[in-house]
Design a protein around this motif. Sequence first.
Motif, short mmCIF file in Angstrom:
data_model
loop_
_atom_site.label_atom_id
_atom_site.label_comp_id
_atom_site.label_asym_id
_atom_site.label_seq_id
_atom_site.Cartn_x
_atom_site.Cartn_y
_atom_site.Cartn_z
N ILE A 1 0.40 5.81 13.30
CA ILE A 1 1.00 4.51 13.61
C ILE A 1 2.01 4.12 12.54
CG2 ILE A 1 0.52 2.05 13.93
CD1 ILE A 1 -2.24 2.89 15.08
N GLN A 2 1.69 4.40 11.25
CA GLN A 2 2.64 4.11 10.17
C GLN A 2 3.96 4.82 10.39
OE1 GLN A 2 1.08 5.23 6.37
NE2 GLN A 2 -0.40 3.54 6.32
N PRO B 1 0.54 -0.89 4.31
CA PRO B 1 1.66 -0.71 3.38
C PRO B 1 2.76 -1.77 3.55
CG PRO B 1 1.04 1.39 4.33
CD PRO B 1 0.28 0.33 5.07
N SER B 2 3.02 -2.17 4.79
CA SER B 2 4.07 -3.17 5.01
C SER B 2 3.61 -4.55 4.55
CB SER B 2 4.52 -3.20 6.47
OG SER B 2 3.52 -3.72 7.32
N ILE B 3 2.32 -4.85 4.68
CA ILE B 3 1.79 -6.13 4.17
C ILE B 3 1.86 -6.12 2.64
CG2 ILE B 3 -0.25 -7.61 3.94
CD1 ILE B 3 -1.07 -6.65 6.77
N ALA C 1 4.00 -4.49 0.83
CA ALA C 1 5.42 -4.66 0.47
C ALA C 1 5.83 -6.12 0.59
CB ALA C 1 6.30 -3.78 1.36
N LEU C 2 5.35 -6.80 1.62
CA LEU C 2 5.64 -8.23 1.79
C LEU C 2 5.02 -9.03 0.64
CD1 LEU C 2 7.01 -10.16 3.90
CD2 LEU C 2 4.70 -10.53 4.82
N HIS C 3 3.80 -8.66 0.28
CA HIS C 3 3.13 -9.32 -0.85
C HIS C 3 3.89 -9.07 -2.15
CE1 HIS C 3 0.23 -9.63 -4.18
NE2 HIS C 3 -0.23 -10.67 -3.50
N ASP C 4 4.36 -7.85 -2.35
CA ASP C 4 5.14 -7.55 -3.56
C ASP C 4 6.39 -8.43 -3.63
OD1 ASP C 4 3.30 -5.66 -4.33
OD2 ASP C 4 4.51 -3.93 -3.74
N ARG C 5 6.93 -8.74 -2.47
CA ARG C 5 8.14 -9.57 -2.43
C ARG C 5 7.85 -11.05 -2.69
NH1 ARG C 5 13.42 -8.54 0.26
NH2 ARG C 5 14.45 -10.56 0.19
N PHE C 6 6.74 -11.56 -2.13
CA PHE C 6 6.46 -13.00 -2.20
C PHE C 6 5.21 -13.37 -2.99
CE2 PHE C 6 8.88 -12.65 1.83
CZ PHE C 6 9.89 -13.55 1.54
N GLY C 7 4.43 -12.41 -3.41
CA GLY C 7 3.14 -12.68 -4.04
C GLY C 7 3.20 -13.50 -5.31
N ARG C 8 4.30 -13.43 -6.03
CA ARG C 8 4.42 -14.21 -7.27
C ARG C 8 4.97 -15.61 -7.03
NH1 ARG C 8 6.59 -9.55 -11.41
NH2 ARG C 8 4.83 -8.20 -11.05
N ASN C 9 5.36 -15.89 -5.82
CA ASN C 9 5.85 -17.22 -5.48
C ASN C 9 4.66 -18.14 -5.26
OD1 ASN C 9 6.82 -19.51 -3.94
ND2 ASN C 9 8.70 -18.34 -3.61
N GLU C 10 4.60 -19.22 -6.02
CA GLU C 10 3.46 -20.14 -5.94
C GLU C 10 3.38 -20.87 -4.59
OE1 GLU C 10 5.41 -24.03 -8.11
OE2 GLU C 10 4.31 -22.58 -9.33
N ASN C 11 4.43 -20.77 -3.79
CA ASN C 11 4.44 -21.44 -2.48
C ASN C 11 4.00 -20.53 -1.34
OD1 ASN C 11 5.38 -24.00 -3.37
ND2 ASN C 11 7.41 -23.08 -3.63
N VAL C 12 3.56 -19.30 -1.66
CA VAL C 12 3.11 -18.36 -0.64
C VAL C 12 1.73 -17.84 -1.03
CG1 VAL C 12 3.61 -16.22 0.62
CG2 VAL C 12 5.50 -17.65 -0.20
N ASP D 1 4.93 -4.04 11.65
CA ASP D 1 5.62 -3.70 10.41
C ASP D 1 6.10 -5.00 9.77
OD1 ASP D 1 7.18 -2.81 8.34
OD2 ASP D 1 8.57 -1.67 9.59
N TYR D 2 5.37 -5.47 8.75
CA TYR D 2 5.69 -6.75 8.13
C TYR D 2 6.77 -6.66 7.06
CZ TYR D 2 1.93 -8.49 10.89
OH TYR D 2 1.16 -8.84 11.97
N SER D 3 7.37 -5.50 6.92
CA SER D 3 8.54 -5.40 6.05
C SER D 3 9.82 -5.67 6.86
CB SER D 3 8.60 -4.02 5.38
OG SER D 3 8.70 -3.00 6.36
N ASN D 4 9.66 -6.05 8.11
CA ASN D 4 10.77 -6.36 8.99
C ASN D 4 11.64 -7.45 8.37
OD1 ASN D 4 12.06 -8.08 11.15
ND2 ASN D 4 11.29 -6.43 12.44
#
Length: 196
Positions: free
Chosen positions: A36-37, A102-104, A106-117, A181-184
Amino acid sequence: MNMKKEWFSTSNIFSAVLIIFAAAMVISPQVKGWTIQNLMKIGLFQPRIDKIQNDNKAAEPLPNILFKDDSGDIVDLTSLKGKVVFINFWATWCPPCIAEMPSINALHDRFGRNENVVFLMVDVDGNFEKSNNFMKQHQYNLNVVSSVSAIPTFFMQGTIPTTVILDKDGGIVFRQEGAADYSNPKLVNMITEMIR
């Protein structure tokens, strides 16, 4: 001699490989998840961004849903109002869950440090040892929680994976059953707009 030639033909070898692959997909969630990946990489299993509308928000205020992390700390969903909340219901034995992880991440890597997410990875089995080992084994930076209270059906109707994204007002702006794919880029842009 002629029989050997027919037995080891390209067509027979290809058929044998397909049968072995199909059996592996039935037996191993990892093989099915890997398949599926790879289908995600060619554009399949994209989140239904076109269905995101303000009218998809829950009509009533969100119920008080409680989650627990592996330390025993309680996360009250209503306390996260004012933040964008990404909730994924998953299990380690679920091939589509494995495929989208993996796509989740990647999304976390992008927004995980944002205190609003906030990311809530809800292990539907509540087996922290198994789910945390899964995260470590695959080097994902995702924190696992389990549900302490009942999950309303407008969040999850029993299908995993199910992903829900809440806006800062606590309204459901996105709900996806099945792998995606949440890296969309469209989804990334949607979250970027929501945190402004």
